[in-house]
Design a protein around this motif. Structure first.
Motif, PDB file in Angstrom:
ATOM      1  N   UNK A  16       0.831  -1.204   0.000  1.00  0.00           N
ATOM      2  CA  UNK A  16       0.000   0.000   0.000  1.00  0.00           C
ATOM      3  C   UNK A  16       0.867   1.256   0.000  1.00  0.00           C
ATOM      4  N   UNK A  17       1.978   1.232   0.723  1.00  0.00           N
ATOM      5  CA  UNK A  17       2.896   2.370   0.696  1.00  0.00           C
ATOM      6  C   UNK A  17       3.524   2.535  -0.681  1.00  0.00           C
ATOM      7  N   UNK A  18       3.850   1.426  -1.336  1.00  0.00           N
ATOM      8  CA  UNK A  18       4.371   1.494  -2.706  1.00  0.00           C
ATOM      9  C   UNK A  18       3.353   2.140  -3.638  1.00  0.00           C
ATOM     10  N   UNK A  19       2.099   1.714  -3.504  1.00  0.00           N
ATOM     11  CA  UNK A  19       1.042   2.282  -4.342  1.00  0.00           C
ATOM     12  C   UNK A  19       0.883   3.769  -4.082  1.00  0.00           C
ATOM     13  N   UNK A  20       0.963   4.155  -2.828  1.00  0.00           N
ATOM     14  CA  UNK A  20       0.802   5.565  -2.466  1.00  0.00           C
ATOM     15  C   UNK A  20       1.897   6.421  -3.101  1.00  0.00           C
ATOM     16  N   UNK A  21       3.141   5.956  -3.004  1.00  0.00           N
ATOM     17  CA  UNK A  21       4.243   6.733  -3.567  1.00  0.00           C
ATOM     18  C   UNK A  21       4.198   6.731  -5.093  1.00  0.00           C
ATOM     19  N   UNK A  22       3.938   5.562  -5.687  1.00  0.00           N
ATOM     20  CA  UNK A  22       3.874   5.489  -7.144  1.00  0.00           C
ATOM     21  C   UNK A  22       2.755   6.372  -7.687  1.00  0.00           C
ATOM     22  N   UNK A  23       1.616   6.404  -6.995  1.00  0.00           N
ATOM     23  CA  UNK A  23       0.514   7.253  -7.442  1.00  0.00           C
ATOM     24  C   UNK A  23       0.920   8.725  -7.424  1.00  0.00           C
ATOM     25  N   UNK A  24       1.645   9.149  -6.405  1.00  0.00           N
ATOM     26  CA  UNK A  24       2.109  10.538  -6.340  1.00  0.00           C
ATOM     27  C   UNK A  24       3.068  10.848  -7.492  1.00  0.00           C
ATOM     28  N   UNK A  25       3.973   9.912  -7.781  1.00  0.00           N
ATOM     29  CA  UNK A  25       4.919  10.102  -8.884  1.00  0.00           C
ATOM     30  C   UNK A  25       4.183  10.223 -10.207  1.00  0.00           C
ATOM     31  N   UNK A 281       3.657 -11.417  -1.550  1.00  0.00           N
ATOM     32  CA  UNK A 281       4.523 -10.249  -1.800  1.00  0.00           C
ATOM     33  C   UNK A 281       5.597 -10.079  -0.732  1.00  0.00           C
ATOM     34  N   UNK A 282       6.094 -11.203  -0.220  1.00  0.00           N
ATOM     35  CA  UNK A 282       7.109 -11.135   0.827  1.00  0.00           C
ATOM     36  C   UNK A 282       8.415 -10.510   0.376  1.00  0.00           C
ATOM     37  N   UNK A 283       8.676 -10.483  -0.951  1.00  0.00           N
ATOM     38  CA  UNK A 283       9.916  -9.873  -1.450  1.00  0.00           C
ATOM     39  C   UNK A 283      10.003  -8.391  -1.101  1.00  0.00           C
ATOM     40  N   UNK A 284       8.846  -7.759  -0.882  1.00  0.00           N
ATOM     41  CA  UNK A 284       8.853  -6.333  -0.544  1.00  0.00           C
ATOM     42  C   UNK A 284       9.554  -6.057   0.777  1.00  0.00           C
ATOM     43  N   UNK A 285       9.621  -7.055   1.643  1.00  0.00           N
ATOM     44  CA  UNK A 285      10.279  -6.860   2.937  1.00  0.00           C
ATOM     45  C   UNK A 285      11.755  -6.516   2.780  1.00  0.00           C
ATOM     46  N   UNK A 286      12.337  -6.884   1.646  1.00  0.00           N
ATOM     47  CA  UNK A 286      13.746  -6.585   1.415  1.00  0.00           C
ATOM     48  C   UNK A 286      13.996  -5.105   1.162  1.00  0.00           C
ATOM     49  N   UNK A 287      12.969  -4.400   0.761  1.00  0.00           N
ATOM     50  CA  UNK A 287      13.131  -2.965   0.500  1.00  0.00           C
ATOM     51  C   UNK A 287      12.232  -2.142   1.419  1.00  0.00           C
ATOM     52  N   UNK A 288      11.959  -2.670   2.594  1.00  0.00           N
ATOM     53  CA  UNK A 288      11.021  -1.995   3.494  1.00  0.00           C
ATOM     54  C   UNK A 288      11.491  -0.598   3.869  1.00  0.00           C
ATOM     55  N   UNK A 289      12.762  -0.456   4.220  1.00  0.00           N
ATOM     56  CA  UNK A 289      13.231   0.861   4.684  1.00  0.00           C
ATOM     57  C   UNK A 289      13.084   1.943   3.615  1.00  0.00           C
ATOM     58  N   UNK A 290      13.583   1.743   2.376  1.00  0.00           N
ATOM     59  CA  UNK A 290      13.403   2.810   1.384  1.00  0.00           C
ATOM     60  C   UNK A 290      11.944   3.062   1.023  1.00  0.00           C
ATOM     61  N   UNK A 291      11.125   2.012   1.026  1.00  0.00           N
ATOM     62  CA  UNK A 291       9.704   2.203   0.708  1.00  0.00           C
ATOM     63  C   UNK A 291       9.041   3.070   1.764  1.00  0.00           C
ATOM     64  N   UNK A 292       9.286   2.785   3.029  1.00  0.00           N
ATOM     65  CA  UNK A 292       8.679   3.586   4.101  1.00  0.00           C
ATOM     66  C   UNK A 292       9.179   5.031   4.028  1.00  0.00           C
ATOM     67  N   UNK A 293      10.469   5.184   3.723  1.00  0.00           N
ATOM     68  CA  UNK A 293      11.051   6.535   3.660  1.00  0.00           C
ATOM     69  C   UNK A 293      10.426   7.337   2.539  1.00  0.00           C
ATOM     70  N   UNK A 294      10.309   6.749   1.361  1.00  0.00           N
ATOM     71  CA  UNK A 294       9.722   7.447   0.224  1.00  0.00           C
ATOM     72  C   UNK A 294       8.250   7.763   0.465  1.00  0.00           C
ATOM     73  N   UNK A 295       7.523   6.798   1.032  1.00  0.00           N
ATOM     74  CA  UNK A 295       6.095   7.004   1.271  1.00  0.00           C
ATOM     75  C   UNK A 295       5.841   8.142   2.248  1.00  0.00           C
ATOM     76  N   UNK A 296       6.800   8.418   3.108  1.00  0.00           N
ATOM     77  CA  UNK A 296       6.629   9.478   4.097  1.00  0.00           C
ATOM     78  C   UNK A 296       6.628  10.875   3.473  1.00  0.00           C
ATOM     79  N   UNK A 297       7.002  10.981   2.189  1.00  0.00           N
ATOM     80  CA  UNK A 297       7.000  12.277   1.495  1.00  0.00           C
ATOM     81  C   UNK A 297       5.872  12.376   0.466  1.00  0.00           C
ATOM     82  N   UNK A 298       4.968  11.404   0.462  1.00  0.00           N
ATOM     83  CA  UNK A 298       3.959  11.333  -0.590  1.00  0.00           C
ATOM     84  C   UNK A 298       3.064  12.564  -0.634  1.00  0.00           C
TER      85      UNK A 298
END
Length: 376
Positions: A16-25, A281-298
């Motif tokens: 959901x955080x990925x979707x939020x950031x991608x939608x903003x982009x 979608x467990x592979x997303x856990x490998x990029x959790x930190x950058x995803x959370x960081x990017x989503x925080x600026x959405x």
């Protein structure tokens, strides 16, 4: 009150955080062509997914608000403080910055007063926008240089409607919801089902699951259907159909004129979310930190990019066919988002304290808070 809802699975929360950031982009990208930052002939369909991204935001907003209302049972007062803090921590400073930038452009004779007519009546337009009343009934107003602000005129009122429906009871709930629906007008009625679809999706996923193979297939299919829908320009046909079939010429559709296409996209977004919920979608856990960081600026990216882009295009002799200029503009947007986000979205404490202080002194909020405590 009922026990708090269990937390969402981490991979799905990350998704959901990925979707939020991608939608903003995608909203940012969708403005490069109409604002004149790239050549008009750049007609790839994926450059025009801004409206679809707003639908993603609406569905995601309904989903998350329904989840947090159950997960954090703070009562009506706590709900109002949390929502006001989230919105005003960014919307207030960015709106003031937009008015200030517009005034400087007029003073520097880089823009005319007619371009920013809101400056002539700040006593009218500032309260209008800070109360998110720009989309009520026949109005269609945004602050200067802040075209994306229009969606807040929908979303904030959906927050208010949800809060009244979720926390109030009996006659008070009926009166509050009914009065707000009458106040906001038909444009907001038309897009309310999109936001409520997110609420419904949240409740559905609590009690239903899909097989992993079925979920992955549905997830891929939802993306393919969205791409086909946009590439075929069916959205434009549905927009024309909405105008042709609207029976109230005195109540123009304006920002809601794509409601038929929005319903189609909404169904695909809900399908995508529900399939992603069961897809692992467990592979997303490998990029959790950058995803959370990017989503925080959405939120900052969504709201401030138009201001930055338009000021750049007014002040700088931008060449729309020059890749270096286009990339420079993108870099300026990123830099401004990081700076504004650090001062707003990442420093919400002042805003939370302000609204907590104000809410504690409102009699109706005190009564609501007491009623909520008595129900626990």
């Amino acid at each position: 009150m009922a026990d708090p809802a269990p937390p969402l699975p981490r991979p799905f929360s990350l998704y959901l955080d990925c979707c939020r950031f991608l939608a903003a982009v995608l909203v940012v990208v969708s403005h490069f062509r109409p604002y004149g930052a790239i050549a008009a002939g750049s007609g790839y369909w994926w450059l025009g997914l801004g409206r679809e991204s707003v639908v993603v935001f609406f569905v995601l907003s309904g989903f998350v608000i329904a989840y947090t209302a159950e997960r954090k049972p703070t009562g009506l007062r706590g709900y109002c403080v949390a929502r006001c803090t989230r919105i005003y921590s960014v919307a207030l400073p960015v709106a003031l910055l937009a008015f200030g930038a517009a005034a400087l452009l007029v003073l520097a004779k880089l823009a005319t007063p007619q371009q920013f007519y809101q400056l002539g009546k700040p006593w009218l337009y500032l309260p209008l926008h800070l109360l998110f009343m720009g989309e009520l009934w026949t109005l269609s107003e945004t602050p200067p240089l802040l075209a994306p602000y229009w969606s807040l005129g929908y979303e904030v009122w959906y927050y208010a409607l949800f809060g009244a429906a979720f926390y109030l009871r009996g006659r008070r709930r009926l009166l509050a919801v009914g009065a707000m629906l009458l106040f906001v007008g038909p444009k907001l009625w038309l897009l309310l089902p999109v936001w409520l679809a997110g609420v419904a999706a949240y409740h559905w996923q609590k009690t239903h699951t899909l097989g992993r193979t079925q979920a992955l297939a549905g997830w891929v299919l939802s993306l393919l259907l969205l791409a086909a829908f946009k590439a075929s320009e069916l959205d434009a046909a549905l927009r024309a159909l909405a105008h042709a079939g609207w029976p109230f010429p005195g109540l123009p559709l304006k920002s809601a004129d794509r409601f038929l296409a929005d319903y189609v996209v909404c169904m695909l977004v809900v399908m995508n979310f529900l399939c992603a919920r069961s897809a692992g979608l467990g592979l997303l856990l490998r990029i959790e930190r950058p995803v959370r960081w990017l989503a925080a600026y959405t939120f900052t990216l969504y709201l401030a990019h138009a201001l930055v882009m338009q000021v750049w295009l007014i002040v700088y002799p931008h060449r729309r066919t020059d890749l270096a200029d286009v990339l420079s503009l993108a870099a300026v947007i990123v830099s401004a988002t990081l700076l504004i986000g650090e001062l707003t979205e990442h420093r919400k404490g002042w805003c939370a304290r302000l609204f907590t202080w104000a809410a504690a002194r409102l009699p109706f909020a005190q009564q609501a808070g007491g009623a909520a405590k008595s129900m626990r």
